[in-house]
Design a protein around this motif. Structure first.
Motif, PDB file in Angstrom:
ATOM      1  N   GLU A 144       0.836  -1.197   0.000  1.00  0.00           N
ATOM      2  CA  GLU A 144       0.000   0.000   0.000  1.00  0.00           C
ATOM      3  C   GLU A 144       0.869   1.243   0.000  1.00  0.00           C
ATOM      4  O   GLU A 144       2.041   1.173   0.387  1.00  0.00           O
ATOM      5  CB  GLU A 144      -0.937  -0.015   1.213  1.00  0.00           C
ATOM      6  CG  GLU A 144      -0.197  -0.158   2.536  1.00  0.00           C
ATOM      7  CD  GLU A 144      -1.117  -0.318   3.725  1.00  0.00           C
ATOM      8  OE1 GLU A 144      -2.314  -0.563   3.545  1.00  0.00           O
ATOM      9  OE2 GLU A 144      -0.608  -0.182   4.841  1.00  0.00           O
ATOM     10  N   VAL A 197      -2.435   2.084  -2.875  1.00  0.00           N
ATOM     11  CA  VAL A 197      -2.764   1.811  -4.273  1.00  0.00           C
ATOM     12  C   VAL A 197      -3.675   2.941  -4.738  1.00  0.00           C
ATOM     13  O   VAL A 197      -4.822   3.044  -4.311  1.00  0.00           O
ATOM     14  CB  VAL A 197      -3.472   0.446  -4.427  1.00  0.00           C
ATOM     15  CG1 VAL A 197      -3.873   0.226  -5.879  1.00  0.00           C
ATOM     16  CG2 VAL A 197      -2.577  -0.683  -3.929  1.00  0.00           C
ATOM     17  N   PHE A 198      -3.168   3.806  -5.584  1.00  0.00           N
ATOM     18  CA  PHE A 198      -3.938   4.955  -6.050  1.00  0.00           C
ATOM     19  C   PHE A 198      -4.598   4.601  -7.382  1.00  0.00           C
ATOM     20  O   PHE A 198      -4.050   4.830  -8.453  1.00  0.00           O
ATOM     21  CB  PHE A 198      -3.042   6.185  -6.156  1.00  0.00           C
ATOM     22  CG  PHE A 198      -2.484   6.614  -4.829  1.00  0.00           C
ATOM     23  CD1 PHE A 198      -3.333   6.879  -3.758  1.00  0.00           C
ATOM     24  CD2 PHE A 198      -1.119   6.727  -4.632  1.00  0.00           C
ATOM     25  CE1 PHE A 198      -2.842   7.266  -2.525  1.00  0.00           C
ATOM     26  CE2 PHE A 198      -0.616   7.118  -3.398  1.00  0.00           C
ATOM     27  CZ  PHE A 198      -1.474   7.379  -2.338  1.00  0.00           C
ATOM     28  N   ASP A 199      -5.786   4.035  -7.252  1.00  0.00           N
ATOM     29  CA  ASP A 199      -6.499   3.484  -8.392  1.00  0.00           C
ATOM     30  C   ASP A 199      -7.750   4.317  -8.697  1.00  0.00           C
ATOM     31  O   ASP A 199      -7.881   5.456  -8.229  1.00  0.00           O
ATOM     32  CB  ASP A 199      -6.866   2.029  -8.130  1.00  0.00           C
ATOM     33  CG  ASP A 199      -7.643   1.855  -6.822  1.00  0.00           C
ATOM     34  OD1 ASP A 199      -8.052   2.885  -6.215  1.00  0.00           O
ATOM     35  OD2 ASP A 199      -7.839   0.705  -6.390  1.00  0.00           O
ATOM     36  N   ALA A 200      -8.668   3.736  -9.471  1.00  0.00           N
ATOM     37  CA  ALA A 200      -9.886   4.464  -9.842  1.00  0.00           C
ATOM     38  C   ALA A 200     -10.733   4.793  -8.613  1.00  0.00           C
ATOM     39  O   ALA A 200     -11.378   5.852  -8.556  1.00  0.00           O
ATOM     40  CB  ALA A 200     -10.690   3.645 -10.849  1.00  0.00           C
ATOM     41  N   GLU A 201     -10.768   3.904  -7.628  1.00  0.00           N
ATOM     42  CA  GLU A 201     -11.537   4.173  -6.412  1.00  0.00           C
ATOM     43  C   GLU A 201     -10.945   5.361  -5.660  1.00  0.00           C
ATOM     44  O   GLU A 201     -11.678   6.198  -5.125  1.00  0.00           O
ATOM     45  CB  GLU A 201     -11.553   2.935  -5.514  1.00  0.00           C
ATOM     46  CG  GLU A 201     -12.254   3.113  -4.180  1.00  0.00           C
ATOM     47  CD  GLU A 201     -13.738   3.435  -4.307  1.00  0.00           C
ATOM     48  OE1 GLU A 201     -14.350   3.794  -3.279  1.00  0.00           O
ATOM     49  OE2 GLU A 201     -14.300   3.336  -5.417  1.00  0.00           O
ATOM     50  N   ARG A 221      -9.444   7.866  -7.013  1.00  0.00           N
ATOM     51  CA  ARG A 221      -9.816   9.082  -7.756  1.00  0.00           C
ATOM     52  C   ARG A 221     -11.268   9.465  -7.479  1.00  0.00           C
ATOM     53  O   ARG A 221     -11.601  10.649  -7.392  1.00  0.00           O
ATOM     54  CB  ARG A 221      -9.575   8.876  -9.251  1.00  0.00           C
ATOM     55  CG  ARG A 221      -8.102   8.803  -9.620  1.00  0.00           C
ATOM     56  CD  ARG A 221      -7.399  10.131  -9.401  1.00  0.00           C
ATOM     57  NE  ARG A 221      -5.954  10.044  -9.616  1.00  0.00           N
ATOM     58  CZ  ARG A 221      -5.134  11.091  -9.633  1.00  0.00           C
ATOM     59  NH1 ARG A 221      -5.623  12.316  -9.446  1.00  0.00           N
ATOM     60  NH2 ARG A 221      -3.840  10.933  -9.821  1.00  0.00           N
TER      61      ARG A 221
END
Length: 466
Positions: free
Chosen positions: A113, A115-119, A121
């Protein structure tokens, strides 16, 4: 441009924070009961005086608060914002508490960790919307040239947003947490890191609890956005409210709890006291392990000392906090089962929040253990020496913000070093009564040098000068 509302009479001093000075709870008949909040910020605002033209803008945090807004129930000087619950949850839990708090306290297990993902954003969009709602409310309410004091990491974007809406205002922001060094702050996506910094740099003046956190912010700005621009940075180390604490600590409910705690501890025993939320950064498990190590290394202290550990649940809607709370309880039970005897319980663990009981523990403390892995200030380190009946020794992490002010008279430890913390506990327990009393008096004096009222007024004065 100044809005039409601002041209009329409006508040000259505004405070914005996620949590306000009052909350509302449902009664059985459906009515709403207000409950006053506590803490340094509430005490600080009281220093302005009841005649001052002030407004506190905060968020509705629960169903009672939201219903109060819908019914038009409120208190003078408070505007509560009914931001959509899903937006608040994503901004507060998704970003503020699960990203910004973790970054500034350096809590991530980096192999997995963040994790900068779509969630992420999606949640970041909610954080923007949440900050925008505060900026709009402040812009609407403030008189021309008013002073606005924005609080903490929940509202880091507000200064920049508010500056665009109301360039006439004096805007300050205060960070109650540490600030991450550039090499850790850089973990955030580049655009998000820049947006956070530029949001805060919309303020005329930024406040931090220690020089270390202020310097870290300055270095992040130099690294990511080319410097501070015209924004000034200051340091205000929030102190303990000695008058309130000493008065409250001798009220009847505290006396009752003091009697009960003494019965649990047993006559003639020393006490090591800690009072914390089960916040990951508070390092409660390592503190328990250090106490365990003390009992292993110095068996002469068995049955002569009790660790009074108050670990009040925090953020239990997040799984990682529930897991941590369970580990605290498991570790305390393991120590008790390994070392306990019929007449001695080594660890007295309480997990139900009880302020009167906390003050009772402060009063009987021989040693206070404050060992966070990272902490903006930590008022417990300042409060215990003020309240302790006989004077206490303070075992203090060098990663606590309070270390900057209290290190000369504390027993300082590396919070990751269980053996070193155990040695610190032994040194504190072995301290002579005279030395312990003298140190405690000096700690109390340093801890109360900038009480909440003075802390708030100093910031307000510096903002107006800026």
């Amino acid at each position: 441009m100044v809005s039409a509302r601002a041209a009329q009479v409006g508040p000259q001093i505004l405070v914005a924070s996620n949590r306000g000075p009052v909350s509302y709870a449902f009664e059985a008949d459906g009515s709403l009961t207000p409950r006053r909040g506590g803490g340094g910020l509430v005490s600080g605002l009281s220093a302005i005086g009841s005649e001052a033209d002030t407004l506190w803008v905060c968020s509705a945090l629960g169903d009672g608060d939201r219903e109060a807004v819908r019914r038009g129930v409120g208190e003078a000087g408070v505007r509560m914002l009914d931001i959509e619950a899903s937006v608040h949850a994503a901004a507060y839990n998704g970003i503020a508490n699960s990203v910004l708090w973790f970054v500034h306290h350096m809590l991530y297990q980096t192999p997995l960790e963040p994790v900068f993902d779509a969630e992420f954003r999606r949640e970041w969009g909610a954080y923007e919307a949440y900050n925008r709602a505060f900026a709009a409310a402040l812009a609407e309410e403030a008189a021309e040239g008013a002073s606005v004091m924005v609080q903490d990491y929940h509202l880091a974007l507000v200064p920049g947003m508010l500056r665009e809406l109301r360039p006439d205002l004096r805007i300050g922001h205060f960070s109650h947490t540490p600030w991450a060094p550039p090499e850790y702050f850089r973990m955030l996506p580049d655009d998000v890191a820049r947006q956070l910094l530029r949001g805060m740099l919309g303020a005329d003046r930024l406040g931090f609890l220690t020089h270390r956190w202020a310097d870290a912010f300055t270095r992040c700005c130099e690294d990511a956005v080319g410097g501070l621009g015209t924004t000034r940075v200051g340091v205000h180390g929030l102190g303990a409210d000695a008058e309130f604490l000493r008065r409250r600590a001798h009220e009847p409910d505290v006396d009752e709890r003091l009697v009960a705690l003494r019965e649990q501890i047993g006559a003639g025993r020393k006490t090591i006291v800690r009072v914390d939320r089960t916040e990951l950064s508070k390092n409660i498990v390592r503190g328990l392990l250090a106490y365990r190590q003390l009992l292993l290394d110095h068996p002469e202290w068995r049955e002569r000392v009790v660790h009074v550990a108050f670990a009040y649940p925090s953020r239990q809607d997040l799984a990682v906090y529930r897991d941590y709370t369970a580990e605290v309880a498991r570790t305390a039970e393991e120590i008790n089962s390994t070392f306990g005897t019929p007449g001695w319980t080594p660890v007295i663990l309480h997990v139900k929040d009880d302020f009167a009981r906390s003050l009772a523990a402060y009063r009987l403390a021989d040693v206070a253990l404050v060992n966070p892995i990272r902490d903006g200030m930590n008022l417990v380190a300042k409060e215990v020496p003020v309240v302790s009946d006989e004077g206490c020794a303070l075992v203090l992490s060098r990663e606590a913000g309070a270390w900057e002010e209290l290190r000369e008279d504390a027993v300082c430890v590396n919070p990751y070093d269980v053996m070193g913390t155990a040695a610190g506990l032994f040194a504190a327990l072995s301290m002579s009564p005279g030395e312990r009393s003298d140190r405690s008096k000096r700690l109390a004096a340093a801890a109360t040098a900038l009480p909440p009222q003075r802390w708030f007024l100093d910031q307000l004065g510096a903002l107006r000068e800026a």
